[in-house]
Scaffold this motif. Structure first.
Motif, PDB file in Angstrom:
ATOM      1  N   ALA A   1       9.761  -2.429  -3.482  1.00 11.82           N
ATOM      2  CA  ALA A   1      10.762  -1.367  -3.609  1.00 11.82           C
ATOM      3  C   ALA A   1      10.203  -0.139  -4.329  1.00 11.82           C
ATOM      4  CB  ALA A   1      11.988  -1.895  -4.350  1.00 11.82           C
ATOM      5  N   GLU A   2       9.285  -0.355  -5.268  1.00  8.70           N
ATOM      6  CA  GLU A   2       8.730   0.752  -6.060  1.00  8.70           C
ATOM      7  C   GLU A   2       7.485   1.381  -5.429  1.00  8.70           C
ATOM      8  OE1 GLU A   2       8.035  -1.004  -9.864  1.00  8.70           O
ATOM      9  OE2 GLU A   2      10.146  -0.851 -10.502  1.00  8.70           O
ATOM     10  N   ASN A   3       6.964   0.797  -4.365  1.00  4.16           N
ATOM     11  CA  ASN A   3       5.704   1.287  -3.778  1.00  4.16           C
ATOM     12  C   ASN A   3       5.807   1.467  -2.265  1.00  4.16           C
ATOM     13  OD1 ASN A   3       3.399   1.137  -6.029  1.00  4.16           O
ATOM     14  ND2 ASN A   3       4.771  -0.619  -6.317  1.00  4.16           N
ATOM     15  N   LYS A   4       6.940   1.951  -1.802  1.00  2.00           N
ATOM     16  CA  LYS A   4       7.153   2.098  -0.356  1.00  2.00           C
ATOM     17  C   LYS A   4       6.136   3.046   0.276  1.00  2.00           C
ATOM     18  CE  LYS A   4      12.103   1.061  -0.424  1.00  2.00           C
ATOM     19  NZ  LYS A   4      13.459   1.528  -0.077  1.00  2.00           N
ATOM     20  N   LYS A   5       5.817   4.128  -0.405  1.00  5.05           N
ATOM     21  CA  LYS A   5       4.861   5.100   0.142  1.00  5.05           C
ATOM     22  C   LYS A   5       3.478   4.479   0.263  1.00  5.05           C
ATOM     23  CE  LYS A   5       3.657   9.268   1.511  1.00  5.05           C
ATOM     24  NZ  LYS A   5       4.182   9.842   2.778  1.00  5.05           N
ATOM     25  N   LYS A   6       3.034   3.810  -0.764  1.00  7.07           N
ATOM     26  CA  LYS A   6       1.718   3.171  -0.758  1.00  7.07           C
ATOM     27  C   LYS A   6       1.617   2.118   0.337  1.00  7.07           C
ATOM     28  CE  LYS A   6      -0.334   1.993  -4.672  1.00  7.07           C
ATOM     29  NZ  LYS A   6      -1.730   2.493  -4.626  1.00  7.07           N
ATOM     30  N   LEU A   7       2.729   1.437   0.598  1.00 12.52           N
ATOM     31  CA  LEU A   7       2.723   0.312   1.533  1.00 12.52           C
ATOM     32  C   LEU A   7       3.131   0.693   2.951  1.00 12.52           C
ATOM     33  CD1 LEU A   7       4.403  -2.334  -0.816  1.00 12.52           C
ATOM     34  CD2 LEU A   7       1.964  -2.107  -0.304  1.00 12.52           C
ATOM     35  N   GLU A   8       3.285   1.974   3.244  1.00  9.16           N
ATOM     36  CA  GLU A   8       3.664   2.413   4.588  1.00  9.16           C
ATOM     37  C   GLU A   8       2.732   1.809   5.632  1.00  9.16           C
ATOM     38  OE1 GLU A   8       5.792   6.797   4.070  1.00  9.16           O
ATOM     39  OE2 GLU A   8       3.668   6.672   4.601  1.00  9.16           O
ATOM     40  N   ASN A   9       3.307   1.328   6.726  1.00 10.04           N
ATOM     41  CA  ASN A   9       2.506   0.660   7.754  1.00 10.04           C
ATOM     42  C   ASN A   9       3.233   0.689   9.085  1.00 10.04           C
ATOM     43  OD1 ASN A   9       4.002  -2.117   8.266  1.00 10.04           O
ATOM     44  ND2 ASN A   9       4.089  -1.700   6.058  1.00 10.04           N
ATOM     45  N   ASP A  10       2.518   0.289  10.119  1.00 13.57           N
ATOM     46  CA  ASP A  10       3.103   0.188  11.456  1.00 13.57           C
ATOM     47  C   ASP A  10       3.435  -1.254  11.827  1.00 13.57           C
ATOM     48  OD1 ASP A  10       2.832   3.030  12.643  1.00 13.57           O
ATOM     49  OD2 ASP A  10       0.881   2.646  11.721  1.00 13.57           O
ATOM     50  N   ILE A  11       2.795  -2.197  11.172  1.00  9.73           N
ATOM     51  CA  ILE A  11       3.042  -3.611  11.428  1.00  9.73           C
ATOM     52  C   ILE A  11       2.530  -4.409  10.237  1.00  9.73           C
ATOM     53  CG2 ILE A  11       0.842  -4.185  12.547  1.00  9.73           C
ATOM     54  CD1 ILE A  11       4.229  -5.318  13.919  1.00  9.73           C
ATOM     55  N   ILE A  12       3.193  -5.528   9.954  1.00 12.79           N
ATOM     56  CA  ILE A  12       2.756  -6.426   8.884  1.00 12.79           C
ATOM     57  C   ILE A  12       2.201  -7.692   9.524  1.00 12.79           C
ATOM     58  CG2 ILE A  12       3.472  -7.772   6.869  1.00 12.79           C
ATOM     59  CD1 ILE A  12       5.662  -5.632   6.444  1.00 12.79           C
ATOM     60  N   LEU A  13       1.065  -8.140   9.041  1.00 10.05           N
ATOM     61  CA  LEU A  13       0.377  -9.304   9.602  1.00 10.05           C
ATOM     62  C   LEU A  13       0.268 -10.389   8.533  1.00 10.05           C
ATOM     63  CD1 LEU A  13      -1.071 -10.381  12.122  1.00 10.05           C
ATOM     64  CD2 LEU A  13      -3.170  -9.318  11.286  1.00 10.05           C
ATOM     65  N   ILE A  14       0.744 -11.577   8.864  1.00  7.19           N
ATOM     66  CA  ILE A  14       0.729 -12.698   7.927  1.00  7.19           C
ATOM     67  C   ILE A  14       0.174 -13.937   8.611  1.00  7.19           C
ATOM     68  CG2 ILE A  14       2.120 -14.218   6.473  1.00  7.19           C
ATOM     69  CD1 ILE A  14       4.165 -12.021   6.199  1.00  7.19           C
TER      70      ILE A  14
END
Length: 462
Positions: free
Chosen positions: A170-183
């Motif tokens: 929640a506090e780092n949305k800009k840093k974590l911006e992405n097009d897809i998350i891979l797990i």
């Protein structure tokens, strides 16, 4: 991708050695006596991300264990993939059921892993699968084949609920911006039947405490005259299922989605050998909610299970005592639309209501999370499907999982991103159990497959 495959082949022994080094660290997040080891594991991941070629690698402190963040940004107009994983592990208990020490990794051949499997706590969940992504990145960077941007977010509290990860995201949305998350924290059907997890169940985890008399009592002097908390707890737990193994908590099923006959028929096409399943578990028969198959019971239906129960005297020999207290840990696996906080409250209200007057009941929620379904018509899923097809030689089967990764629904809510679950473990790899292991072939196959996902996802987004 030939250069990437050659690089993996040339460095596979080092890739194994590095994973084994990480597996030796007892990073048990649930036990505070291992806090230094959890931090040591974070530092190991930080070091390996730097070595792999990330331009930025940071350890971000939280109220609990830190999050390791890394990134390799090669072009602002290129798509960005965010890789999530965790470096913490489950406690290894019961220790006496391990064939080798849980934090002294060994490679042994098995029937399903003739090339060998790494036996250690965290081998499959999730150090081995998380580390595939680190080595895949290294292979792509060293061979100049990285086609897009990549970010890493590796946490140390997944096995205890990821409470601080939610704050961090929640506090780092800009840093974590992405097009897809891979797990990669799931599995596949078999080494010759690749599959992609398209659904996860939610989770509600609680501890219950039943208190009777104000002290332990002599069972001869007081037996039959006062409520025995252990007896009472056993009866209360038994009442949580009816004769059809249907959960009896009022309102529990109100929001459960009933799949259509057509959807259930599609699920039934996934290969499954019931006799082999029973043989692998050494059981005579399967057990569960009436009216559903084994694969439906462990994926599209909610469950309630006791994960631990204790109280009174459990030492050697006999001690005739009526315990003052009895305890149990209970987990409920939930399906999409069931809200874990609502279910926790329903459980609490019901469990307190069925307690007889001779005891007091306390319900303590631990952690939980929402269920998740991944659409198969997205670019992310299609890229993953093509990647598996390229390295396995056959199209993967979409499959819903019975497990839970609570933060997946959180990611979509906070970051607006879909998640692709590319697991390479097998159900038989004994995650959370003694003798957990991860096939050497699976580990290396994951490292080989991940770069193709990067390639296809980038191409489909161009």
């Amino acid at each position: 991708m030939k250069e990437v495959r050659d690089y993996i082949s040339e460095n596979k022994q080092r890739f194994l050695d590095e994973l084994i080094e990480l597996l030796k660290i007892p990073s048990i997040s649930a036990d505070l006596s291992f806090s230094k080891d959890v931090l040591k594991a974070a530092e190991n991941v930080q070091m390996r991300l730097k070595e792999a070629g990330c331009d930025i690698v940071e350890i971000h402190e939280t109220a609990g264990y830190p999050i390791v963040y890394g990134e390799k940004i090669i072009g602002p107009k290129l798509p960005t993939i965010l890789v999530y994983g965790h470096y913490d592990v489950q406690p290894p208990d019961p220790m006496d059921l391990w064939n080798s020490p849980p934090f002294e990794p060994v490679i042994q051949k098995t029937k399903l892993h003739p090339e060998g499997a790494i036996f250690a706590r965290g081998a499959c969940d999730d150090k081995g699968q998380m580390y595939m992504h680190v080595k895949a990145l290294e292979a792509m960077i060293r061979t100049s084949q990285l086609p897009c941007n990549v970010k890493f977010m590796i946490e140390g509290e997944e096995e205890v609920g990821s409470d601080n990860l939610a704050i961090y995201v929640a506090e780092n949305k800009k840093k974590l911006e992405n097009d897809i998350i891979l797990i990669s924290d799931t599995g596949m059907i078999a080494n010759d039947i690749p599959s992609i997890t398209t659904g996860l169940r939610g989770l509600s985890y609680v501890q219950v405490e039943v208190t009777g008399p104000n002290r332990d009592l002599h069972s001869g002097l007081y037996g039959g005259a006062v409520a025995n908390p252990i007896n009472i707890l056993a009866k209360m737990i038994a009442s949580l299922h009816d004769e059809n193994n249907h959960i009896t908590i009022p309102g529990f099923y109100d929001k459960v989605e009933e799949l259509s006959k057509e959807e259930r028929a599609e699920m039934a096409k996934a290969p499954f050998d019931l006799e082999a399943y029973k043989k692998a578990l050494d059981i005579e028969s399967v057990y569960g909610e009436k009216g559903y198959t084994t694969n439906e019971r462990n994926s599209i239906r909610p469950t309630l299970d006791v994960n631990g129960i204790w109280g009174g005297y459990t030492g050697e020999g006999a001690k005739t005592v009526i315990a003052s207290k009895a305890y149990a840990k209970i987990s409920m696996r939930l399906v999409p639309h069931q809200d874990w906080k609502e279910i926790t409250e329903l459980f609490k209200n019901h469990f307190e209501s069925i307690a007889p007057k001779g005891v007091k009941v306390k319900v303590t929620p631990h952690h939980g999370g929402q269920g998740y379904v991944t659409p198969i018509d997205t670019i992310g899923y299609q890229a993953a499907s093509k990647a598996y097809e390229k390295t396995f030689g056959k199209k993967p089967v979409p499959q819903r999982s019975g497990g839970s990764i609570p933060i997946v629904s959180l990611f979509e809510k906070e970051l607006g991103s879909k998640t692709i679950l590319m697991g390479f473990g097998l159900d038989s790899d004994a995650i959370h159990s003694p003798n957990e292991h991860f096939g050497v072939w699976n580990y290396l196959k994951g490292i080989e497959t991940i770069p193709y996902f990067y390639q296809y996802f980038t191409e489909m987004n161009s």
